[in-house]
Write an enzyme that holds these catalytic residues in place. Structure first.
Site, short mmCIF file in Angstrom:
data_model
loop_
_atom_site.label_atom_id
_atom_site.label_comp_id
_atom_site.label_asym_id
_atom_site.label_seq_id
_atom_site.Cartn_x
_atom_site.Cartn_y
_atom_site.Cartn_z
N HIS A 18 0.85 -1.19 -0.07
CA HIS A 18 -0.05 -0.11 0.00
C HIS A 18 0.80 1.14 -0.14
O HIS A 18 0.53 2.11 -0.84
CB HIS A 18 -0.84 -0.23 1.19
CG HIS A 18 -1.67 1.21 1.40
ND1 HIS A 18 -3.18 1.04 0.86
CD2 HIS A 18 -1.66 2.55 1.96
CE1 HIS A 18 -3.64 2.26 1.09
NE2 HIS A 18 -2.87 3.26 1.70
N GLU A 19 1.90 1.21 0.91
CA GLU A 19 2.54 2.61 1.14
C GLU A 19 3.75 2.59 -0.31
O GLU A 19 4.00 3.77 -0.65
CB GLU A 19 3.39 2.35 2.07
CG GLU A 19 2.57 2.47 3.59
CD GLU A 19 1.47 3.75 3.73
OE1 GLU A 19 1.84 4.64 2.89
OE2 GLU A 19 0.53 3.71 4.17
N HIS A 22 2.11 4.54 -3.11
CA HIS A 22 1.96 6.09 -2.81
C HIS A 22 3.54 6.48 -2.94
O HIS A 22 3.48 7.41 -3.84
CB HIS A 22 1.90 6.21 -1.20
CG HIS A 22 0.55 6.22 -0.72
ND1 HIS A 22 -0.65 6.77 -1.51
CD2 HIS A 22 0.05 5.50 0.19
CE1 HIS A 22 -1.63 6.33 -0.76
NE2 HIS A 22 -1.40 5.73 0.21
#
Length: 420
Positions: A18-19, A22
């Site tokens: 998820h990170e 980003h």
């Protein structure tokens, strides 16, 4: 211990990807990313590569990417500050040292009169009281040093707020998108390992000691009829079996190209709503195909996503109560059951969790990615950004609400696991 290890690996992977979503899209947009963190709280491991510090923190309850312009630690030089400067061969300041305490061999000491570290990149000041005003250029990746802690400056073009709305949307949306992609990859891997369930009325792996094995049925047997009723799909076969719990039925099968009749005494178990249903203890036949596995992964990801959205809709409309929600303890309990059921069940559970994380983060709530996307939508409509202080306050209130929700779902978990 196996459950704890499974949770650490699964949640760690979900948060990491998820990170990472980003981080990759933010870097692609040219945003300076100061930190990539897994977990919150004190750092327990850290290393720096390029412009970014990669850390693992004590509390494994999430993660973050700290982008320039979004981080709370602003860099500001105020008039009257005494700073030390270190230069490169082009006479650009590469280190600006506040509260200098002899750790660095500074080349100049000045009292700041004026500085701009966002646009023009310069610092002006006086070396001593009677000296003339001097002006020095500051390198775009210069280090700001305060109390021996270094931080790279971020010119405006490296800050989150300087990018187009679409670049910022993609940097935020990339996190949830990574979770959907991860679920897809997990389900493709599951299919390659386990095989693709076929809808043929053909038997796959048989459970030991259950009705199918006791009757002499074998893996790869094709069922063409049950008690004279034709069946052409796995769904039809299951329906007939479930409707006849405990009955003895005649199965017409095709084995090695020859037809046979086999008498099968069906098992009986409690089904949905307490109703008895029949079973024979056989899995559907599975096939192995790379393209088929990709198709299976895409279809299952879409199916799970729709199912979760349906559940959210039922929660909003009151068809389900908030007591149906689960938190960390619930995840631990379900992971424990999945781990005991084997690696294949654990893979499917990991895919479900990844999709849940992606959807949850897209909810239009403050402090979540969906809330940030909502503010970018307002900016696109208004033609100017929302006041950062007001947005920050809304996100703070939203974070407090999420913490309250966490307490509620944790109580739900305690009640369901320990008190029911």
């Amino acid at each position: 211990m196996n459950t704890v290890i499974a949770i650490v690996i699964i949640l760690g992977a979900l948060i990491f990807f998820h990170e990472l979503g980003h981080l990759l899209l933010a870097k692609r947009a040219g945003i300076l990313c100061r930190e990539f963190a897994i977990g919150f709280g004190p750092k327990i491991f850290a290393f720096k590569k390029g412009e970014t510090v990669y850390t693992i923190r004590l509390l494994p309850l999430g993660g973050f990417v700290r982008m320039a312009g979004e981080d709370p630690e602003g860099i500001e030089l105020k008039a009257g500050q005494r700073i030390g400067l270190i230069f490169n061969e082009k006479d650009e300041a590469v280190k600006l040292i506040v509260n200098h305490k002899d750790k660095y061999p500074v080349q100049k000491m000045i009292t700041v009169e004026r500085a701009d570290l966002d646009h023009e990149l310069f610092v002006e000041g006086y070396e001593d009281q009677d000296a003339p005003l001097v002006r020095y250029a500051v390198k775009e990746d210069a280090a700001y040093v305060a109390d021996h802690q270094e931080m790279q400056i971020a010119p405006y073009n490296r800050q989150f707020g300087s990018k187009t709305i679409m670049q910022r949307v993609m940097a935020i949306f990339a996190g949830p998108l990574a979770n959907f992609l991860l679920a897809f990859v997990i389900l493709v891997a599951f299919s390659l390992m386990q095989g693709i369930p076929s809808n043929e009325s053909r038997l796959g792996e048989l459970a030991k000691g259950e009705a199918a094995q006791k009757a002499g049925l074998k893996e790869n047997d094709k069922i063409v009829s049950v008690d004279g009723e034709r069946v052409s799909s796995w769904k039809e076969l299951v329906s007939v079996i479930q409707d006849n719990p405990g009955e003895s039925l005649e199965f017409e099968i095709v084995r090695n190209g020859e037809r046979e009749n086999v008498q099968v005494k069906l098992g009986e178990r409690e089904g949905a709503g307490g109703k008895s249903e029949g079973f024979i203890g056989a899995h559907p036949y599975t096939e192995f195909s790379v393209l088929g596995s990709v198709e299976y992964g895409a279809k299952q990801t879409w199916f799970m996503t729709k199912a979760i959205f349906t559940g959210l809709g039922q929660l909003v409309t009151g068809q389900h109560g908030i007591d149906q929600l689960s938190g960390p303890l619930g995840i631990y309990d379900y992971t424990d059951k999945a781990a005991k059921a084997g690696v294949y069940m654990l893979l499917q559970w990991a895919a479900i969790l990844s999709i849940n994380l992606g959807i949850f983060n897209l909810l239009p709530l403050p402090a979540l990615d969906g809330g940030r996307l909502l503010f970018l939508g307002f900016e696109a409509l208004r033609g100017k950004p929302v006041d950062p202080q007001k947005e920050g306050l809304v996100h703070f209130i939203g974070f407090a609400f999420l913490m309250l929700l966490m307490l509620v779902v944790t109580w739900n978990d305690i009640h369901k696991i320990f008190l029911s």
